[in-house]
Design an enzyme around this catalytic site. Structure first.
Site, mmCIF file in Angstrom:
data_model
loop_
_atom_site.group_PDB
_atom_site.id
_atom_site.type_symbol
_atom_site.label_atom_id
_atom_site.label_comp_id
_atom_site.label_asym_id
_atom_site.label_seq_id
_atom_site.Cartn_x
_atom_site.Cartn_y
_atom_site.Cartn_z
ATOM 1 N N ASP A 2 54.263 -17.160 62.047
ATOM 2 C CA ASP A 2 55.151 -17.746 63.054
ATOM 3 C C ASP A 2 56.456 -18.128 62.379
ATOM 4 O O ASP A 2 56.499 -18.344 61.159
ATOM 5 C CB ASP A 2 54.505 -18.976 63.699
ATOM 6 C CG ASP A 2 55.371 -19.547 64.831
ATOM 7 O OD1 ASP A 2 55.599 -18.822 65.810
ATOM 8 O OD2 ASP A 2 55.825 -20.695 64.722
ATOM 9 N N SER A 3 57.493 -18.245 63.181
ATOM 10 C CA SER A 3 58.784 -18.655 62.636
ATOM 11 C C SER A 3 58.766 -20.101 62.165
ATOM 12 O O SER A 3 59.651 -20.516 61.416
ATOM 13 C CB SER A 3 59.885 -18.470 63.692
ATOM 14 O OG SER A 3 59.602 -19.256 64.835
ATOM 15 N N CYS A 5 53.899 -15.704 67.457
ATOM 16 C CA CYS A 5 55.258 -16.099 67.795
ATOM 17 C C CYS A 5 55.727 -15.152 68.885
ATOM 18 O O CYS A 5 55.739 -13.932 68.682
ATOM 19 C CB CYS A 5 56.153 -15.984 66.559
ATOM 20 S SG CYS A 5 57.917 -16.242 66.859
ATOM 21 N N GLU A 15 59.805 -30.015 67.761
ATOM 22 C CA GLU A 15 59.897 -30.060 66.300
ATOM 23 C C GLU A 15 60.517 -31.352 65.795
ATOM 24 O O GLU A 15 60.363 -31.697 64.623
ATOM 25 C CB GLU A 15 60.646 -28.836 65.786
ATOM 26 C CG GLU A 15 59.905 -27.537 66.063
ATOM 27 C CD GLU A 15 60.115 -26.474 65.015
ATOM 28 O OE1 GLU A 15 61.088 -26.582 64.251
ATOM 29 O OE2 GLU A 15 59.289 -25.538 64.954
ATOM 30 N N CYS A 46 55.574 -19.755 74.835
ATOM 31 C CA CYS A 46 56.033 -20.163 73.510
ATOM 32 C C CYS A 46 54.941 -21.039 72.934
ATOM 33 O O CYS A 46 54.417 -21.926 73.625
ATOM 34 C CB CYS A 46 57.351 -20.929 73.585
ATOM 35 S SG CYS A 46 57.877 -21.626 71.992
ATOM 36 N N HIS A 104 55.022 -23.413 70.940
ATOM 37 C CA HIS A 104 55.345 -24.838 70.837
ATOM 38 C C HIS A 104 55.003 -25.603 72.112
ATOM 39 O O HIS A 104 54.739 -26.807 72.075
ATOM 40 C CB HIS A 104 56.845 -25.041 70.560
ATOM 41 C CG HIS A 104 57.269 -24.778 69.168
ATOM 42 N ND1 HIS A 104 57.305 -23.517 68.623
ATOM 43 C CD2 HIS A 104 57.713 -25.626 68.195
ATOM 44 C CE1 HIS A 104 57.749 -23.596 67.379
ATOM 45 N NE2 HIS A 104 57.998 -24.860 67.096
#
Length: 282
Positions: free
Chosen positions: A9-10, A72, A162, A196, A198
């Site tokens: 993942d990024s 991702c 984040e 996504c 996240h």
């Protein structure tokens, strides 16, 4: 020989997918790589995302992985096809095709999303990069050609997560804003995909603003982790020649291209338990 399943993942979001994969398939070894030094990917060009993703995939292969999951959505949208079609056949040619495999998170989701919808109208919440790629519309069309797909880019959601603001009052404005914009495209959307990795951390907030969650015609909110995990389990059953090469010691190894202290602190939130990562210089 250690031949783990690679998960890329990024940044941190892929840990929500890894968590579900480990829950479903705990016996295998896993090697997670977060390219935190170059995140976010969602705002970068196709070529940049492709080059960054390919570099990380190569490293996972060099560390013994035979199978890599791009956990991702942006990398799956902007890099997966090129890697599968252009790079694998030349990097690792096998007798019956490439002997290394790279899978993404978009196809497993699009294969099933239509089964959740009664109205035939679904919504996609994603990064701007994923939305502009049109990957979800293209893939859903293959499996559910009659399904109507509405998309909404949510550029502030990843920074909120984040920066640890996913449960704060400040997140409400941005969550409600994008939910309202998606629902305004059609009142008949009855299935919403969080496209996504996240976004599951914002699930409690999202539930507050999605209409119809408690009514007779409930709106379904889908996260990707469990869908990808079950799809991977099925893939390994269908490819025993690959499954037999994966080492099975229950080991979990974590790599980050940025600060290990930052990664370990954030990973606890995404992965659900403490981790100790290693730094990778690319």
């Amino acid at each position: 020989m250690n031949q783990p399943i690679g998960v890329f993942d990024s940044g941190y979001g892929g840990l929500t997918v890894l968590r579900e994969i480990v829950h479903t398939l705990p016996q295998y070894d896993y090697l997670y790589l977060g390219d935190n030094a170059r995140t976010p990917y969602g705002t970068r060009s196709f070529d940049t995302v492709y080059q960054y993703t390919l570099e990380c995939v190569r490293h996972l292969f060099d560390r013994g992985c035979r199978l890599v999951i791009l956990a991702c959505n942006t990398a799956s949208a902007k890099a997966l096809r090129n890697i599968q079609q252009l790079d694998l056949p030349t990097m690792y040619p096998g007798l019956d095709g490439p002997d290394r495999r790279v899978l993404g998170v978009i196809r497993p989701t699009t294969e099933v999303i239509g089964t959740y919808s009664k109205t035939g109208q679904v919504g996609i919440l994603a990064t701007r990069g994923t939305v502009t790629s049109e990957s979800y519309r293209v893939e859903i069309e293959k499996f559910f050609p009659g399904l109507q797909v509405f998309q909404e880019a949510c550029p502030m959601w990843v920074p909120l997560v984040e920066n640890g603001e996913y449960a704060s009052a400040g997140a409400d404005y941005f969550v409600q804003q994008h939910i309202d914009r998606l629902v305004a495209q059609s009142p008949d959307i009855d299935t919403i995909l969080l496209a996504c990795t996240h976004y599951p951390l914002l699930l409690d907030k999202i539930r507050q603003y999605v209409p119809g969650l408690d009514g007779p015609d409930n709106t379904t909110i889908l996260t990707q982790g469990s869908i990808v995990a079950y799809s991977l389990a099925d893939y390994l059953i269908r490819h025993p020649e690959l499954e037999q090469q994966i080492s099975q010691h229950g080991r979990r190894t974590f790599l980050t291209t940025d600060s290990t202290e930052d990664f370990d602190r954030q990973a606890t939130v995404f992965y659900g338990e403490s981790v100790r990562s290693e730094h990778l210089a690319l």
